[in-house]
Design an enzyme around this catalytic site. Structure first.
Site, PDB file in Angstrom:
ATOM      1  N   CYS A  24      -3.972 -15.941  -7.963  1.00 21.81           N
ATOM      2  CA  CYS A  24      -3.306 -15.203  -6.878  1.00 21.81           C
ATOM      3  C   CYS A  24      -3.329 -13.691  -7.079  1.00 21.81           C
ATOM      4  CB  CYS A  24      -1.877 -15.689  -6.693  1.00 21.81           C
ATOM      5  SG  CYS A  24      -0.735 -15.230  -8.005  1.00 21.81           S
TER       6      CYS A  24
ATOM      7  N   HIS B 184       7.910 -12.922  -5.058  1.00 23.16           N
ATOM      8  CA  HIS B 184       8.237 -14.038  -4.169  1.00 23.16           C
ATOM      9  C   HIS B 184       8.031 -15.358  -4.895  1.00 23.16           C
ATOM     10  CE1 HIS B 184       7.630 -10.790  -1.261  1.00 23.16           C
ATOM     11  NE2 HIS B 184       8.499 -11.449  -0.520  1.00 23.16           N
TER      12      HIS B 184
ATOM     13  N   CYS C 266       5.765 -15.563  -8.217  1.00 22.98           N
ATOM     14  CA  CYS C 266       4.677 -14.593  -8.154  1.00 22.98           C
ATOM     15  C   CYS C 266       5.305 -13.194  -8.260  1.00 22.98           C
ATOM     16  CB  CYS C 266       3.936 -14.790  -6.833  1.00 22.98           C
ATOM     17  SG  CYS C 266       2.463 -13.813  -6.647  1.00 22.98           S
TER      18      CYS C 266
ATOM     19  N   ASP D 292       3.753 -23.937  -4.714  1.00 23.27           N
ATOM     20  CA  ASP D 292       2.423 -24.401  -5.122  1.00 23.27           C
ATOM     21  C   ASP D 292       2.168 -24.203  -6.615  1.00 23.27           C
ATOM     22  OD1 ASP D 292       2.216 -21.664  -5.190  1.00 23.27           O
ATOM     23  OD2 ASP D 292       0.498 -21.535  -3.854  1.00 23.27           O
TER      24      ASP D 292
ATOM     25  N   ARG E 102       5.987 -21.437  -8.024  1.00 22.82           N
ATOM     26  CA  ARG E 102       5.196 -20.293  -8.514  1.00 22.82           C
ATOM     27  C   ARG E 102       5.984 -19.030  -8.215  1.00 22.82           C
ATOM     28  NH1 ARG E 102       1.249 -17.059  -5.668  1.00 22.82           N
ATOM     29  NH2 ARG E 102       1.202 -18.707  -4.088  1.00 22.82           N
TER      30      ARG E 102
ATOM     31  N   HIS F 217      13.801  -6.010  -6.333  1.00 23.91           N
ATOM     32  CA  HIS F 217      12.715  -6.877  -5.873  1.00 23.91           C
ATOM     33  C   HIS F 217      11.760  -7.140  -7.037  1.00 23.91           C
ATOM     34  CE1 HIS F 217       9.533  -8.457  -3.301  1.00 23.91           C
ATOM     35  NE2 HIS F 217       8.700  -7.632  -3.910  1.00 23.91           N
TER      36      HIS F 217
END
Length: 163
Positions: free
Chosen positions: A91, A131, A145, A135, A143, A128
């Protein structure tokens, strides 16, 4: 969507001395204004952590990083992930299948950019981080990410067993 180029240090070495909110042991939630964070954080970290920007894929320093240790919030020092929950992915961002502690992160619905996602925030300072998606690998199927700039890493001490 705002993209930030990675491979820069989230903060300088003297950042912790200049950040009165940084602690790797405190668990009390922080209520610090973005005006105050802007005075403390480097611009790149501020954009991602406080304004929700995203690093460009495949540019973050922890994307293909494979060292045993602990990942912390680069803003406040909150422990977030163990390297043992990190997994290889295509990703473009460092990904983990579970947080270190259940309350180490928070979740917020994110419908920005015409997408339905779940934002992951630091459980202590509300910064932040990235996300979460459904998957990921077993055992959680998640996940996380994350943006490398929002993370700080400390390798395990030699001979010290990682939990």
């Amino acid at each position: 969507m705002v993209f930030i180029f990675g491979n820069a240090a989230a903060q300088s070495g003297n950042f912790k001395a200049k950040n009165p909110y940084y602690s790797r042991t405190a668990t009390t939630p922080l209520k610090v204004s973005n005006t105050e964070w802007k005075k403390i954080l480097k611009p790149q970290l501020y954009q991602v952590a406080r304004e929700g920007a995203t690093e460009m894929a495949f540019t973050g320093k922890y994307y293909e990083y494979d060292v045993k240790g602990t990942y912390y919030c680069a803003v406040c020092g909150n422990p977030l992930f163990l390297s043992t929950s990190k997994f290889a992915t295509t990703c473009g961002w460092p990904s983990f299948y579970e947080p270190l502690r259940k309350d180490g992160v928070k979740y917020k619905k994110d419908n920005s950019h015409n997408m339905e996602r779940t934002e992951v925030l630091c459980g202590r300072c509300d910064s932040h981080l990235g996300h979460i998606f459904d998957d990921g690998p077993k055992p959680t199927g998640k996940r996380f990410c994350m943006n490398s700039v929002s993370l700080e890493f400390e390798p395990s001490k030699k001979g010290k067993k990682q939990n």
